[in-house]
Design a protein around this motif. Structure first.
Motif: not given
Length: 315
Positions: A27-33, A36-40, A53-59
């Motif tokens: 959540x903080x990474x999406x707020x900061x950058x 999309x923010x990618x998650x392995x 988290x996907x709805x918030x912009x995580x891939x």
């Protein structure tokens, strides 16, 4: 008229500090950058959390090479092999490691034993991301995996007197004791951790289930089918005498026919299941029964882990 039913809520249950921190990191990474923010790999093993988290912009991706180099990538709470951050650095990527600090502790331990010339035996589940991540801290062949006491008999270490063992953090405490005994019997000089690697949250949730078990006819564990600690809770319930011990992801997964004639039900949740899903299950019982709830608390948790510094600094 609704049938009476006693619900016993095991405590502690649900989110642990490592899961809480991992979700916060995304959540903080999406707020900061921005997105999309990618998650392995799934950040934690829970569909509801991952979808949120996907709805918030995580891939979510399985491998690093599925990520573009110009977007940040986060490594899941289960930990990753050393080769993964090395590859991210090689590609000049911004990455944030959400590995649970208690898993990192096991990684450091393995590294230390390796420096001291010891070969590692890992007690864990083959193919689980945490096991892959921990074994990937050391060169090929330096970590031997055992899943059961029987596996100990087939180990062929380099030197029987130069061994140490570590464990996955989400195992059954009781099963692990048996495997450790088998290791110590076969390799009397094997070095173990000062304190079991199984984390406080796994231990506490299992203890709470054992305390609830004598009071109930059925146990429901809210968690994901790929969540190791959730599956262990189902086993602990069965071993503690629950005739019906079942994993459910959501309230809609409850088999109400199996609840026929049941007078008391225990409810717990794995470390990656959010409270909202626990409440959903409790509400489903309240719709059908005249419910009395009681909390069975065996420990109080106040552990909190800081998020990495990079997220606390302004963009």
């Amino acid at each position: 008229m609704k049938q009476k039913l006693n619900l016993y809520l095991a405590a502690p249950r649900g989110f642990c500090a490592g899961v809480d921190r991992a979700i916060k990191i995304v959540e903080m990474a999406i707020e900061k950058w921005g997105a999309p923010v990618y998650v392995r790999h799934e950040i934690v093993h829970n569909k509801y959390v991952v979808d949120g988290l996907r709805d918030k912009g995580a891939v979510f991706v399985e491998e690093l090479d599925e990520c573009p180099t110009d977007r940040p990538v986060i490594f899941s709470a289960h930990g990753v092999p050393k080769s993964v951050p090395a590859a991210a650095e090689h590609r000049n990527m911004i990455y944030v490691d959400a590995t649970c600090p208690l898993v990192s502790k096991v990684h450091i331990e393995a590294d230390r034993h390796n420096q001291n010339g010891l070969q590692m035996v890992m007690i864990g589940h083959a193919g689980h991301p945490e096991t892959i991540g921990t074994m990937g801290q050391l060169p090929e062949g330096e970590v031997l995996l055992v899943e059961t006491p029987a596996d100990v008999a087939t180990l062929t270490p380099r030197d029987e007197d130069k061994l140490a063992y570590i464990t996955q953090t989400t195992l059954s405490v009781d099963d692990t004791v048996e495997i450790v005994k088998a290791l110590q019997n076969r390799f009397p000089n094997i070095v173990g951790p000062h304190k079991e690697d199984i984390c406080y949250a796994t231990t506490n949730r299992q203890e709470a289930v054992k305390a609830v078990a004598p009071k109930i006819d059925a146990l429901l564990v809210i968690g994901a089918p790929n969540s190791s600690n959730s599956k262990r809770l189902v086993e602990v319930g069965s071993n503690a005498g629950c005739n019906y011990s079942q994993l459910v992801q959501r309230a809609k997964d409850i088999d109400w026919r199996a609840m026929d004639g049941v007078k008391s039900v225990g409810i717990t949740a794995g470390a990656s299941a959010p409270e909202i899903l626990i409440n959903e299950v409790i509400d489903a019982f309240k719709d059908r029964y005249d419910v009395t709830t009681e909390i069975v608390e065996t420990a109080v948790e106040n552990v909190e882990f800081k998020v990495p510094r990079v997220l606390r600094e302004p963009a």
